[in-house]
Every structure is written in structure tokens, then in C-alpha cells.
Design a protein around this motif. Structure first.
Motif, PDB file in Angstrom:
ATOM      1  N   UNK A   1      37.228  42.323  34.563  1.00 60.83           N
ATOM      2  CA  UNK A   1      37.938  40.830  34.456  1.00 60.83           C
ATOM      3  C   UNK A   1      39.119  40.921  33.535  1.00 60.83           C
ATOM      4  N   UNK A   2      39.402  41.588  32.627  1.00 56.57           N
ATOM      5  CA  UNK A   2      40.567  41.895  32.028  1.00 56.57           C
ATOM      6  C   UNK A   2      41.741  42.466  32.802  1.00 56.57           C
ATOM      7  N   UNK A   3      41.394  43.479  33.396  1.00 57.29           N
ATOM      8  CA  UNK A   3      42.222  44.099  34.461  1.00 57.29           C
ATOM      9  C   UNK A   3      42.797  43.497  35.336  1.00 57.29           C
ATOM     10  N   UNK A   4      41.659  42.509  35.994  1.00 60.59           N
ATOM     11  CA  UNK A   4      42.021  41.922  37.048  1.00 60.59           C
ATOM     12  C   UNK A   4      43.121  40.606  36.501  1.00 60.59           C
ATOM     13  N   UNK A   5      42.969  40.085  35.198  1.00 60.09           N
ATOM     14  CA  UNK A   5      43.817  39.203  35.163  1.00 60.09           C
ATOM     15  C   UNK A   5      45.119  39.733  34.587  1.00 60.09           C
ATOM     16  N   UNK A   6      45.237  41.007  34.174  1.00 57.42           N
ATOM     17  CA  UNK A   6      46.140  41.814  33.865  1.00 57.42           C
ATOM     18  C   UNK A   6      47.188  41.848  34.798  1.00 57.42           C
ATOM     19  N   UNK A   7      46.458  42.364  36.353  1.00 55.68           N
ATOM     20  CA  UNK A   7      47.276  42.614  37.610  1.00 55.68           C
ATOM     21  C   UNK A   7      47.925  41.312  37.875  1.00 55.68           C
TER      22      UNK A   7
ATOM     23  N   UNK B   1      40.548  38.660  42.295  1.00 55.29           N
ATOM     24  CA  UNK B   1      41.026  39.744  41.178  1.00 55.29           C
ATOM     25  C   UNK B   1      42.172  39.746  41.064  1.00 55.29           C
ATOM     26  N   UNK B   2      43.111  39.193  41.745  1.00 45.79           N
ATOM     27  CA  UNK B   2      44.677  38.927  41.369  1.00 45.79           C
ATOM     28  C   UNK B   2      45.077  40.410  42.024  1.00 45.79           C
ATOM     29  N   UNK B   3      44.631  41.214  42.587  1.00 47.89           N
ATOM     30  CA  UNK B   3      45.160  42.348  43.208  1.00 47.89           C
ATOM     31  C   UNK B   3      45.957  42.102  44.470  1.00 47.89           C
TER      32      UNK B   3
ATOM     33  N   UNK C   1      47.426  32.787  31.020  1.00 54.50           N
ATOM     34  CA  UNK C   1      46.158  31.925  30.555  1.00 54.50           C
ATOM     35  C   UNK C   1      45.352  31.570  31.873  1.00 54.50           C
ATOM     36  N   UNK C   2      46.015  31.393  33.017  1.00 56.69           N
ATOM     37  CA  UNK C   2      45.537  30.927  34.452  1.00 56.69           C
ATOM     38  C   UNK C   2      44.840  32.301  34.857  1.00 56.69           C
ATOM     39  N   UNK C   3      45.325  33.402  34.470  1.00 59.59           N
ATOM     40  CA  UNK C   3      44.938  34.675  35.088  1.00 59.59           C
ATOM     41  C   UNK C   3      43.487  35.076  34.618  1.00 59.59           C
ATOM     42  N   UNK C   4      43.475  34.678  33.202  1.00 60.36           N
ATOM     43  CA  UNK C   4      42.474  35.031  32.343  1.00 60.36           C
ATOM     44  C   UNK C   4      41.142  34.015  32.608  1.00 60.36           C
ATOM     45  N   UNK C   5      41.581  32.831  32.774  1.00 64.60           N
ATOM     46  CA  UNK C   5      40.519  31.877  33.145  1.00 64.60           C
ATOM     47  C   UNK C   5      39.796  32.072  34.602  1.00 64.60           C
TER      48      UNK C   5
ATOM     49  N   UNK D   1      35.466  34.183  37.666  1.00 66.43           N
ATOM     50  CA  UNK D   1      34.892  34.927  38.995  1.00 66.43           C
ATOM     51  C   UNK D   1      33.853  35.793  38.409  1.00 66.43           C
ATOM     52  N   UNK D   2      34.246  36.566  37.428  1.00 67.21           N
ATOM     53  CA  UNK D   2      33.189  37.566  36.886  1.00 67.21           C
ATOM     54  C   UNK D   2      31.689  36.800  36.465  1.00 67.21           C
ATOM     55  N   UNK D   3      31.721  35.548  35.909  1.00 65.93           N
ATOM     56  CA  UNK D   3      30.732  34.991  35.670  1.00 65.93           C
ATOM     57  C   UNK D   3      29.884  34.399  36.891  1.00 65.93           C
ATOM     58  N   UNK D   4      30.607  33.950  37.944  1.00 61.82           N
ATOM     59  CA  UNK D   4      29.957  33.542  39.141  1.00 61.82           C
ATOM     60  C   UNK D   4      29.144  34.755  39.912  1.00 61.82           C
ATOM     61  N   UNK D   5      30.087  35.908  39.780  1.00 63.33           N
ATOM     62  CA  UNK D   5      29.582  37.055  40.518  1.00 63.33           C
ATOM     63  C   UNK D   5      28.273  37.596  39.706  1.00 63.33           C
TER      64      UNK D   5
END
Length: 121
Positions: A54-60, A116-118, A70-74, A79-83
Motif C-alpha cells: 500500500x505504501x509503495x502504491x501510494x508513493x508511485x 495502485x497508482x501504477x 494525502x490522497x495517494x495514501x488514503x 484499496x488494501x483494506x477492501x481487498x
């Protein structure tokens, strides 16, 4: 003697400083909550793996300019919680679908990108 919360906040600041991310705001309780959901919904070792991804995805997402930190982290935490919850429901034989690409907790991603923001997903 410091409380656990004080120690975690201090540790978080120290890590952020080590990675030259002093301006980043991290909601330690939200990260720990996600770890708890993953640990109980999947298996215990899923907790660090889930928070890392989740942190990696937010960072990307943030690093590519797709969304603010903030938006990326949230979005990544959501998403990680839902999955994680969907995985648990699926393992229990319940009818639950994983979120579609580009959605976060069943709603469109704030950036219109994949959860994932990828780039390219």
C-alpha cells in the motif's frame, strides 16, 4: 518511560527523516488498522506485506504526480483494506467481489487511475 504511541510516533518521524520525507504526514493509527485487517483477514504475515505494498502504491501515485501525498495514501489504504476484507469473505465462501481496477472501496479513484497508482494500469 514513553508510551507505545509516543514510541511509534517518534519512530515514524525518525524513519521519515532518514528517507528525507519530513514533510510527509503519516496516520500511524490508520496504517496499524490496515495491518490488523490484513492480519485477521488473510494471515498474520500479510500485515507487513500489505502495508508495504500500500505504501509503495501510494508513493508511485504521489511521485508521478497523479495525486497528492494525502490522497495517494488514503486511496492505497482504502484499496488494501477492501481487498483484505474481500479475501476473507471469499475464503469463507461468501459472495464478495474485489474492487475493479480504478476503484477504491467501490467508488471511483480520486485520480481516475488504478488503485495502485501504477502508471499504465
Amino acid at each position: 518511560m514513553k508510551s507505545q504511541d509516543e514510541t511509534l510516533e517518534e519512530w515514524c518521524r525518525l524513519l521519515l527523516r532518514a528517507f528525507e520525507l519530513e514533510d510527509l504526514q503519516v496516520d500511524v493509527n490508520e496504517v496499524l488498522s490496515l495491518a490488523g485487517v490484513a492480519a485477521h483477514s488473510v494471515v498474520r504475515p500479510a500485515a507487513p506485506l500489505t502495508t508495504f505494498i500500500a505504501g509503495f502504491a501510494a508513493g508511485l501515485a504521489s511521485g508521478s504526480g497523479q495525486a497528492s501525498d494525502a490522497t495517494s495514501m488514503k486511496s492505497a489504504l482504502d484499496v488494501a483494506r477492501t481487498v483484505s476484507k474481500a479475501y476473507s469473505a471469499d475464503a469463507a465462501g461468501e459472495d464478495s467481489a474485489l474492487p475493479a481496477a480504478g476503484t477504491s472501496a467501490g467508488s471511483p479513484s480520486p485520480t481516475g487511475t488504478s488503485p495502485t497508482g501504477t502508471p499504465g494500469e
